[in-house]
Scaffold this motif. Structure first.
Motif, PDB file in Angstrom:
ATOM      1  N   ILE A   1    -132.856 -67.864 -99.315  1.00  0.00           N
ATOM      2  CA  ILE A   1    -132.479 -68.137-100.762  1.00  0.00           C
ATOM      3  C   ILE A   1    -131.704 -69.650-100.801  1.00  0.00           C
ATOM      4  CG2 ILE A   1    -130.571 -67.610-102.609  1.00  0.00           C
ATOM      5  CD1 ILE A   1    -130.969 -64.670-102.081  1.00  0.00           C
ATOM      6  N   ASP A   2    -132.430 -70.445-101.535  1.00  0.00           N
ATOM      7  CA  ASP A   2    -131.984 -71.853-101.368  1.00  0.00           C
ATOM      8  C   ASP A   2    -130.464 -72.099-101.746  1.00  0.00           C
ATOM      9  OD1 ASP A   2    -134.639 -72.245-100.920  1.00  0.00           O
ATOM     10  OD2 ASP A   2    -135.027 -73.409-102.983  1.00  0.00           O
ATOM     11  N   ALA A   3    -129.831 -71.331-102.671  1.00  0.00           N
ATOM     12  CA  ALA A   3    -128.526 -71.360-103.153  1.00  0.00           C
ATOM     13  C   ALA A   3    -127.586 -71.412-101.820  1.00  0.00           C
ATOM     14  CB  ALA A   3    -128.129 -70.336-103.996  1.00  0.00           C
ATOM     15  N   THR A   4    -127.894 -70.499-100.952  1.00  0.00           N
ATOM     16  CA  THR A   4    -127.058 -70.382 -99.750  1.00  0.00           C
ATOM     17  C   THR A   4    -127.046 -71.656 -98.812  1.00  0.00           C
ATOM     18  OG1 THR A   4    -128.918 -69.020 -98.453  1.00  0.00           O
ATOM     19  CG2 THR A   4    -127.299 -67.737 -99.641  1.00  0.00           C
ATOM     20  N   VAL A   5    -128.355 -72.188 -98.720  1.00  0.00           N
ATOM     21  CA  VAL A   5    -128.551 -73.413 -97.923  1.00  0.00           C
ATOM     22  C   VAL A   5    -127.607 -74.641 -98.545  1.00  0.00           C
ATOM     23  CG1 VAL A   5    -130.127 -75.105 -97.069  1.00  0.00           C
ATOM     24  CG2 VAL A   5    -130.818 -72.775 -97.287  1.00  0.00           C
ATOM     25  N   ILE A   6    -127.689 -74.665 -99.977  1.00  0.00           N
ATOM     26  CA  ILE A   6    -126.749 -75.841-100.637  1.00  0.00           C
ATOM     27  C   ILE A   6    -125.356 -75.289-100.226  1.00  0.00           C
ATOM     28  CG2 ILE A   6    -126.067 -76.484-102.980  1.00  0.00           C
ATOM     29  CD1 ILE A   6    -129.187 -75.928-104.004  1.00  0.00           C
ATOM     30  N   TYR A   7    -125.089 -74.286-100.282  1.00  0.00           N
ATOM     31  CA  TYR A   7    -123.509 -73.732-100.049  1.00  0.00           C
ATOM     32  C   TYR A   7    -123.390 -74.190 -98.881  1.00  0.00           C
ATOM     33  CZ  TYR A   7    -119.132 -71.101 -99.502  1.00  0.00           C
ATOM     34  OH  TYR A   7    -117.800 -70.885 -99.344  1.00  0.00           O
ATOM     35  N   ALA A   8    -124.398 -74.045 -97.650  1.00  0.00           N
ATOM     36  CA  ALA A   8    -124.019 -74.325 -96.329  1.00  0.00           C
ATOM     37  C   ALA A   8    -123.816 -75.878 -96.225  1.00  0.00           C
ATOM     38  CB  ALA A   8    -125.304 -73.793 -95.350  1.00  0.00           C
ATOM     39  N   LEU A   9    -124.536 -76.823 -96.807  1.00  0.00           N
ATOM     40  CA  LEU A   9    -124.740 -78.186 -96.916  1.00  0.00           C
ATOM     41  C   LEU A   9    -123.420 -78.798 -97.463  1.00  0.00           C
ATOM     42  CD1 LEU A   9    -128.575 -78.988 -98.242  1.00  0.00           C
ATOM     43  CD2 LEU A   9    -127.409 -79.142 -95.595  1.00  0.00           C
ATOM     44  N   GLY A  10    -122.785 -77.927 -98.461  1.00  0.00           N
ATOM     45  CA  GLY A  10    -121.590 -78.377 -99.052  1.00  0.00           C
ATOM     46  C   GLY A  10    -121.506 -79.569-100.183  1.00  0.00           C
ATOM     47  N   GLU A  11    -123.012 -79.625-100.628  1.00  0.00           N
ATOM     48  CA  GLU A  11    -123.009 -80.404-101.769  1.00  0.00           C
ATOM     49  C   GLU A  11    -124.146 -80.185-102.422  1.00  0.00           C
ATOM     50  OE1 GLU A  11    -124.806 -84.371-100.577  1.00  0.00           O
ATOM     51  OE2 GLU A  11    -125.354 -83.594 -98.743  1.00  0.00           O
ATOM     52  N   HIS A  12    -124.294 -80.415-103.832  1.00  0.00           N
ATOM     53  CA  HIS A  12    -125.463 -79.776-104.808  1.00  0.00           C
ATOM     54  C   HIS A  12    -126.683 -80.763-104.402  1.00  0.00           C
ATOM     55  CE1 HIS A  12    -127.455 -78.041-107.863  1.00  0.00           C
ATOM     56  NE2 HIS A  12    -127.841 -79.236-108.378  1.00  0.00           N
TER      57      HIS A  12
ATOM     58  N   ALA B   1    -117.659 -68.713-114.134  1.00  0.00           N
ATOM     59  CA  ALA B   1    -118.764 -68.319-113.045  1.00  0.00           C
ATOM     60  C   ALA B   1    -119.535 -69.414-112.365  1.00  0.00           C
ATOM     61  CB  ALA B   1    -119.770 -67.529-113.913  1.00  0.00           C
ATOM     62  N   GLY B   2    -119.610 -69.483-111.183  1.00  0.00           N
ATOM     63  CA  GLY B   2    -120.178 -70.328-110.584  1.00  0.00           C
ATOM     64  C   GLY B   2    -118.963 -71.238-109.598  1.00  0.00           C
ATOM     65  N   ASP B   3    -117.859 -70.918-110.311  1.00  0.00           N
ATOM     66  CA  ASP B   3    -116.859 -71.720-109.305  1.00  0.00           C
ATOM     67  C   ASP B   3    -116.773 -71.298-107.999  1.00  0.00           C
ATOM     68  OD1 ASP B   3    -116.168 -73.240-111.503  1.00  0.00           O
ATOM     69  OD2 ASP B   3    -114.271 -72.068-111.899  1.00  0.00           O
ATOM     70  N   THR B   4    -116.237 -72.062-106.876  1.00  0.00           N
ATOM     71  CA  THR B   4    -116.161 -71.949-105.760  1.00  0.00           C
ATOM     72  C   THR B   4    -114.634 -72.054-105.353  1.00  0.00           C
ATOM     73  OG1 THR B   4    -116.280 -74.354-105.110  1.00  0.00           O
ATOM     74  CG2 THR B   4    -118.500 -73.065-105.156  1.00  0.00           C
ATOM     75  N   VAL B   5    -114.017 -71.585-104.162  1.00  0.00           N
ATOM     76  CA  VAL B   5    -112.947 -71.683-103.905  1.00  0.00           C
ATOM     77  C   VAL B   5    -112.144 -72.976-103.927  1.00  0.00           C
ATOM     78  CG1 VAL B   5    -110.983 -71.303-102.041  1.00  0.00           C
ATOM     79  CG2 VAL B   5    -112.796 -69.428-102.532  1.00  0.00           C
ATOM     80  N   GLU B   6    -113.284 -74.139-103.577  1.00  0.00           N
ATOM     81  CA  GLU B   6    -112.996 -75.378-103.740  1.00  0.00           C
ATOM     82  C   GLU B   6    -112.613 -75.813-105.207  1.00  0.00           C
ATOM     83  OE1 GLU B   6    -111.896 -79.202-103.057  1.00  0.00           O
ATOM     84  OE2 GLU B   6    -112.091 -77.780-101.393  1.00  0.00           O
ATOM     85  N   LYS B   7    -113.396 -75.343-105.933  1.00  0.00           N
ATOM     86  CA  LYS B   7    -113.288 -75.646-107.191  1.00  0.00           C
ATOM     87  C   LYS B   7    -112.150 -75.150-107.838  1.00  0.00           C
ATOM     88  CE  LYS B   7    -114.671 -77.344-111.349  1.00  0.00           C
ATOM     89  NZ  LYS B   7    -114.851 -78.668-111.663  1.00  0.00           N
ATOM     90  N   ILE B   8    -111.940 -73.883-107.688  1.00  0.00           N
ATOM     91  CA  ILE B   8    -110.552 -73.171-108.373  1.00  0.00           C
ATOM     92  C   ILE B   8    -109.375 -73.753-107.708  1.00  0.00           C
ATOM     93  CG2 ILE B   8    -109.546 -71.098-108.028  1.00  0.00           C
ATOM     94  CD1 ILE B   8    -112.011 -69.700-107.732  1.00  0.00           C
ATOM     95  N   SER B   9    -109.432 -74.172-106.328  1.00  0.00           N
ATOM     96  CA  SER B   9    -108.270 -74.952-106.049  1.00  0.00           C
ATOM     97  C   SER B   9    -107.943 -76.223-106.596  1.00  0.00           C
ATOM     98  CB  SER B   9    -108.188 -75.159-104.483  1.00  0.00           C
ATOM     99  OG  SER B   9    -109.311 -75.935-104.076  1.00  0.00           O
ATOM    100  N   GLN B  10    -108.856 -77.201-106.891  1.00  0.00           N
ATOM    101  CA  GLN B  10    -108.810 -78.302-107.745  1.00  0.00           C
ATOM    102  C   GLN B  10    -108.325 -77.917-109.116  1.00  0.00           C
ATOM    103  OE1 GLN B  10    -112.662 -79.978-107.595  1.00  0.00           O
ATOM    104  NE2 GLN B  10    -112.748 -80.298-105.442  1.00  0.00           N
TER     105      GLN B  10
END
Length: 281
Positions: free
Chosen positions: A189-200, A71-80
């Motif tokens: 929602i802050d989480a969507t901004v973090i996703y847009a930034l591409g970094e935590h 849970a919480g994985d992104t496509v980038e994380k899954i591809s890695q």
């Protein structure tokens, strides 16, 4: 002996006749057997049948690797993870997704996936999306009752996943999202901004909130174009069964806490924000 000789001479012709009949009989049988062999319908090479190993049996001899999606994985994380497991390189997988205009974000559910190696990108995609396809079949009535598509439900669930740390708060936050959508309010929602930034980032700046992205819910209205991560089952259930309440706002109760303070009015929310600020070091 003299008697036997006389008997043989006397019956010579009959003995010869009997032997001739036996010889003719044996010859007839032999000719018949030869005829059967010559006329036997022996299949040609093209008529012979060969055993063909079905594809699924061929796959059984391939090495099977278990991929764990959290849970919480992104496509980038899954591809890695796919690349690290030796299943497929990250670049090859992303090339396949890009060429097929496929967005896997959020629709690869958490769990363990058994993937044969080698596998084509199409096979990997099919394995990873099977639970999502089954979920759509099982929850179709819920989508209709909520007036949302499956992707929209997963999008809401993915935001809940990133915003809520405690299962008890997931349905409450889901209710906040639905309330804001119903009243045409930006989700912010802050989480969507973090996703847009591409970094935590643990803390967002005012400049971060201005990032130009369709995922920045401080700028866009309504839902972002898609999920921002893989939501866990509890988040999906919350998105399908939101709490019915009058809250429109929430903020962490204190710095480092996992609990939130919820508010019905903006004034009440500002008061909660001030309470939070007093805990920030």
């Amino acid at each position: 002996m003299e008697i036997i000789k006389k008997w043989v001479i006397k019956h010579y012709l009959w003995l010869m006749l009997g032997c001739s009949i036996l010889a003719i009989g044996f010859a007839g049988v032999t000719i018949y057997q030869v005829y059967q062999l010559m006329t036997l319908n022996v299949p040609t090479i093209s008529q012979k049948s060969f055993k063909i190993i079905p594809k699924h049996q061929e796959e059984d001899i391939r090495n099977v690797i278990t991929l764990n999606v959290c849970a919480g994985d992104t496509v980038e994380k899954i591809s890695q993870k796919l690349e690290k497991a030796g299943i497929i390189s990250r670049n090859d997988f992303f090339t396949y997704l890009k060429q097929g205009q496929i967005n896997l974000e959020g629709i690869v559910f958490e769990g363990e996936y058994s993937i044969p190696v080698p596998s084509t990108p199409e096979e990997i995609h099919s394995i990873l999306t099977e639970p999502y396809a089954q979920w759509i079949k099982n929850e179709s009535k819920k989508f209709i009752s909520l007036g949302r598509t499956p992707v929209e439900i997963i999008t809401i669930a993915s935001m809940i996943e990133k915003e809520a740390a405690e299962d008890s708060e997931r349905p409450i936050i889901a209710g906040v999202i639905y309330n804001r959508l119903k009243n045409n309010m930006k989700l912010q929602i802050d989480a969507t901004v973090i996703y847009a930034l591409g970094e935590h980032k643990s803390r967002l700046t005012y400049e971060d909130l201005k990032v130009n992205s369709p995922y920045n819910t401080y700028i866009i209205e309504g839902l972002p174009p898609g999920p921002i991560c893989t939501p866990r089952k509890a988040s999906i259930e919350a998105a399908l069964n939101p709490d019915m309440h009058s809250y429109f706002y929430y903020v962490l109760s204190s710095y480092g806490s996992q609990k939130h303070l919820f508010a019905e009015t903006y004034e009440e929310h500002l008061s909660n924000v001030e309470k939070y600020k007093t805990t920030v070091k």
